[in-house]
Design an enzyme around this catalytic site. Structure first.
Site, PDB file in Angstrom:
ATOM      1  N   CYS A   1       1.030  -0.438   0.162  1.00 17.10           N
ATOM      2  CA  CYS A   1       2.304  -1.151   0.085  1.00 17.10           C
ATOM      3  C   CYS A   1       2.829  -1.414   1.500  1.00 17.10           C
ATOM      4  CB  CYS A   1       3.325  -0.355  -0.707  1.00 17.10           C
ATOM      5  SG  CYS A   1       4.928  -1.190  -0.845  1.00 17.10           S
TER       6      CYS A   1
ATOM      7  N   GLY B   1      -4.312 -10.695  -6.589  1.00 19.15           N
ATOM      8  CA  GLY B   1      -2.881 -10.473  -6.745  1.00 19.15           C
ATOM      9  C   GLY B   1      -2.138 -11.773  -6.921  1.00 19.15           C
TER      10      GLY B   1
ATOM     11  N   MET C   1       1.251  -5.309  -9.272  1.00 21.07           N
ATOM     12  CA  MET C   1       2.345  -6.000  -8.588  1.00 21.07           C
ATOM     13  C   MET C   1       3.661  -5.612  -9.231  1.00 21.07           C
ATOM     14  SD  MET C   1       0.717  -9.801  -7.909  1.00 21.07           S
ATOM     15  CE  MET C   1      -0.120  -9.927  -9.503  1.00 21.07           C
ATOM     16  N   ALA C   2       4.576  -5.065  -8.417  1.00 22.91           N
ATOM     17  CA  ALA C   2       5.866  -4.584  -8.916  1.00 22.91           C
ATOM     18  C   ALA C   2       6.645  -5.709  -9.582  1.00 22.91           C
ATOM     19  CB  ALA C   2       6.676  -3.990  -7.770  1.00 22.91           C
TER      20      ALA C   2
ATOM     21  N   LYS D   1      -6.321   2.004  -3.184  1.00 26.27           N
ATOM     22  CA  LYS D   1      -6.099   0.640  -2.685  1.00 26.27           C
ATOM     23  C   LYS D   1      -5.309   0.754  -1.393  1.00 26.27           C
ATOM     24  CE  LYS D   1      -4.659  -4.010  -4.059  1.00 26.27           C
ATOM     25  NZ  LYS D   1      -3.722  -4.367  -2.970  1.00 26.27           N
TER      26      LYS D   1
ATOM     27  N   ASN E   1      -9.754  -7.710  -1.256  1.00 29.89           N
ATOM     28  CA  ASN E   1      -8.482  -8.284  -1.690  1.00 29.89           C
ATOM     29  C   ASN E   1      -7.907  -9.117  -0.545  1.00 29.89           C
ATOM     30  OD1 ASN E   1      -5.169  -6.978  -2.194  1.00 29.89           O
ATOM     31  ND2 ASN E   1      -6.059  -8.715  -3.238  1.00 29.89           N
TER      32      ASN E   1
END
Length: 256
Positions: A114, A251, A30-31, A163, A227
């Protein structure tokens, strides 16, 4: 952990190349969040795999100072897991070669999920699998670069994983075709966020897509990780039970 058939089996081991993860739980990259300090806090809670923030391949190849700082790991992190983003096969391959040759990380995850519009508008992230030839080229380049560089320096090749999301939107679903392409390219596993890019993080994750991908990739004996909407340990157990996933990627559920 619950099995796909609804029973219970002993803690399954998730294999990532030469690494055996006795806890099949992965911290999603996670950015701005999964930096070195945050990963340390998570690792204090037990085993699993803890992935770095997303690193841009071009910035890494150009040795951007801030990017190199994002590639830092604690001495006791093992395996060291780095996520790379890129849309050009040659640049991604160059980044992987650098990672392997300089021993920066032990595992490379490719960001194909993303959903941020500024990324997908350029054909990256969750939009990239729509271009099947490019998706194949990026996966093949990364796996090949890892193997070739590892052989040159006399080490075992770091595993490469993918991913991704279900697709761009409901009219442009890509996850099944992309899963087959990634499997043939030689990735170690595929992780599926069961939403489209258009959904961002809204609505319910569609776990049935994870179950379908598990079934589709069973002939390759390739692990599929699930996820989306994992907020508690019970959610993780339920996902594995309902989908047959080999593990879970968590996440937003691990924040706070």
């Amino acid at each position: 952990m619950a099995s796909a058939g609804g029973g219970t089996d002993v803690h399954p081991t998730l294999h990532l190349g030469q690494y055996a993860l006795t806890t099949p739980v992965v911290l999603a990259p996670m950015a701005g969040i999964t930096n070195r300090a945050y990963r340390r806090l998570c690792r204090e809670q037990g085993g699993g795999l803890y992935v770095s923030e997303m690193v841009t391949s071009r910035a890494l190849v150009e040795r951007n100072v801030a990017t190199l700082r994002m590639c830092a790991f604690d001495d006791d992190e093992s395996p060291r897991s780095l996520q790379l983003y890129g849309v050009d096969p040659e640049t991604v391959a160059a980044a992987v070669r650098l990672v392997v040759a300089e021993g920066i990380a032990d595992h490379v995850d490719l960001n194909m999920g993303c959903p941020v519009p500024k990324v997908t508008r350029k054909g990256g992230g969750a939009a990239l699998p729509w271009k099947r030839d490019l998706f194949k080229a990026v996966c093949t380049a990364a796996v090949g670069a890892a193997a070739e560089t590892a052989a040159a320096v006399g080490i075992e090749a770091p595993p490469v994983t993918v991913k991704m999301r279900m697709g761009i939107d409901d009219d442009h679903l890509t996850y099944v075709a992309a899963g087959h392409i990634a499997a043939r390219a030689g990735v170690a596993w595929v992780a599926l966020h069961a939403r489209t890019a258009a959904q961002l993080y809204g609505g319910a994750a569609r776990w049935d897509a994870i179950a379908r991908l598990v079934e589709e990739l069973a002939p390759y004996d390739l692990p599929v990780l699930g996820n989306g909407d994992i907020w508690t340990a019970d959610d993780a157990l339920r996902m594995v039970s309902e989908t047959g996933a080999a593990g879970v990627v968590v996440g937003r559920g691990c924040l706070g």
